[in-house]
Design an enzyme around this catalytic site. Structure first.
Site: not given
Lengths: 417, 417
Positions: A47, A130, A203, A300
């Site tokens: 992009k 992880v 994980k 996050g």
């Protein structure tokens, strides 16, 4: 500070843009710690970002990174195993170190990438793959280097933990919780990977591979997710002083590897029970250190990006590359989850609780510990108990007999006491 | 494997004997990880151990270690700041690296030892000095190298946590809990260091020094311990959905350092509340990683010894020595604990709960959140509330007014919500 490390970031999504931002904001600090100048030179993305402060660094052409002799560390934040696979391989073959948060890639192609890195004297490291912001991988490498690890288990997926927390505290059902997680940006349009436990599975496979330094194929691990957990199940957990968590576990026992992902009943006073919202938590049991738990933001933008940056700084610091002893054609056999020794939680619906309790005691004797049901409505029609450690195969036989003698086994899952 | 690292252990007590045992049992593993042969050569102790498997390694003469050119790493497991101080200094001056679990030494003389190590190109490291088996120091050094840390707080003393756990679950009073801790070997004959919070204070001073890379003198930190906590206080905590924990905290706010050690009310569903028995737990809040918590055995032979061994292995691996920027004559000023911003828990005994609640609301308005007291006996004679963040100095003024208006402030302590 003559030495210079030049960095490229591939993928300007949530994690990638976070990495760029931390590298820019904290250049003095990262450079001072690494003892060399760390410079962000290129960002690869399909992009356009005309308003980004990094506007001059963007390229759509991978060759601009691959062929730039100055770039020696690349953060792969593309995700998935498609184009990211091709790019990572090409970079490592050129001797450029790659750091990544891409657990899908590490779980599927970690062996191959580590092997190529080794051949070319560069790094392939993945602290962020992880536990997001939880520094678990570096800790397993350093502080556990001389420990014998017995077991690892943890809450490894933020999306499902957010949903289960909501179901617990607000009494919402599964679909509402999922809808809410979508709104908050925790769940993707297709939530399968999270809710069916596949993400947690990758994980735990990576953690198992690190713990015992042999490659564990995530496809060999039995998985069940939370999509069948109902508000009624949560009510049972509440009424018995428990919390339902989606847990990934692996254990080495007499040289046999056990691993599974499933919902688990965690007793309220266990530290894992207090791991709420999108937090993750990983418990490591080893011979000298006993239990250690690592808790933090499992996902996050900034937590994950910070972990990626810490890997960039490790490479820049001149840390010797780490090549785990993983071999794709020598994966460790994972035993069936039927053989997994665990405590179990069992909830039996019955017309006659006195008889049901007697049946439990007859069948399991000292192996069963009755739990008081703290809900008057549920109490009249059910008994609940936990077992001491046994394998699921044996428990299933007992539960069959119990169903004949006492009532319907409404809920049975591994327990953490 | 031509390179060889030769180790001496000083002090064959609980930790020292554990270090020897791990080094012997795990020689292949430590040597492989470090990439060189790690050999235990000498053990210094004043006592005789004729039945030890290490009988040939013992000496009572420090010179046997100091003057042995082959010995390059020494584990100081003597403790205290007496003879251990003299020995450590002499060893570092000779260019021998010292690893230790001795928090008293690090807190009192860490600056000096690091300075001498720097001058002589050797290591002074102390993973085991805080949190026993919890790998917190290495993690702060590596994973937090490029983070800005806002706050650290934790349960840092196993003895007091054991006592508080016992008081909570068994309703025992302080003296019984202390007696029991003595019997179990958790408390020493003179428990002052633990129960008055001095041990936790040294640890939080070390963590603060690491977090902000400037030396914090533990003597500047306000401390209160648990010796005044009564069974009645614990009953109040239980009745309000809280748990009392002894917590060490430090925070950097606008370039000002706040630090204190005190009992704290922790809400039941906070992960810290589930830290029971002799476990420790350390929470780090930083800008990108947000909250991370590290939980594990805060003391004990093998957890602590394993941490000491991990330091030996770090030195043997050829890790570059780490010299923190600590200066004994440039300690950071610690603000008075009166200025510490925190949530607070307040419990007021009163004849008129309706009036008391009205007074709380009048005085604190939206800053107070009433808590339901879940105990019929207590309920009739008291109100409880938590405040939003405020400094203790301001709260004291309010509490003075409240006492005049509504009743006796029976309990007030910082809260973790």
């Amino acid at each position: 500070m003559a030495r210079k490390v030049t960095v490229a970031v591939m993928g300007y999504g949530v994690v990638g843009s976070g990495v760029c931002s931390i590298l820019a904001d904290r250049q003095a600090k990262t450079s001072q710690y690494a003892g060399c100048d760390i410079q962000l030179k290129r960002i690869l993305d399909v992009k356009d970002y005309p308003d980004s402060i990094f506007v001059n660094l963007f390229t759509k052409n991978f060759e601009d990174i691959l062929e730039d002799a100055e770039i020696n560390v690349v953060a792969e934040c593309i995700g998935g195993t498609g184009v990211a696979y091709k790019f990572t391989k090409a970079l490592l073959e050129k001797g450029k170190s790659v750091v990544t948060s891409n657990k899908a890639m590490v779980a599927a192609h970690g062996c191959e990438m580590l092997e190529i890195a080794k051949q070319n004297g560069c790094h392939y490291i993945f602290e962020a793959a992880v536990g997001g912001g939880i520094p678990i991988i570096r800790t397993l490498r350093n502080s556990y280097a001389c420990e014998n690890i017995n077991e690892i288990f943890g809450i490894l997926n933020g999306t499902t933990n957010y949903m289960l927390t909501k179901m617990r505290y607000e009494g919402t059902d599964y679909n509402e919780a999922l809808e809410d997680a979508r709104k908050k940006g925790y769940a993707e349009a297709d939530p399968t990977d999270d809710v069916e436990g596949y993400d947690a599975c990758r994980k735990i496979a990576i953690l198992a591979s690190l713990a015992w330094n042999r490659f564990v194929d995530y496809k060999d691990i039995d998985v069940s997710g939370i999509s069948k957990i109902t508000a009624a199940d949560i009510a049972i957990a509440n009424a018995t002083g428990n919390v339902i968590k989606l847990v990934g576990r692996c254990r080495m026992d007499n040289d046999k590897l056990y691993a599974m992902v499933s919902p688990v009943m965690v007793r309220e006073d266990n530290p894992l029970a207090g791991v709420n919202e999108s937090y993750n938590s990983i418990l490591v049991n080893s011979d000298n250190l006993d239990n250690c738990m690592f808790y933090g933001r499992g996902a996050g933008r900034f937590p994950t990006a910070s972990a990626v940056v810490s890997d960039i700084v490790d490479v820049a610091s001149g840390l010797s590359p780490i090549y785990y002893n993983w071999k794709a054609d020598e994966t460790v056999k994972v035993e069936s989850s039927d053989e997994f020794y665990s405590e179990f939680f069992v909830y039996v619906e019955t017309d006659d609780t006195v008889k049901a309790e007697a049946s439990v005691k007859e069948l399991l004797r000292s192996k069963a510990q009755m739990i008081e049901i703290q809900d008057n409505e549920l109490k009249t029609g059910a008994v609940a108990f936990t077992t001491s450690k046994m394998c699921y195969r044996d428990l299933k036989v007992t539960l069959g007999l119990l169903a004949d003698m006492a009532g319907k086994v409404r809920l049975c899952m591994p327990a953490v006491i």
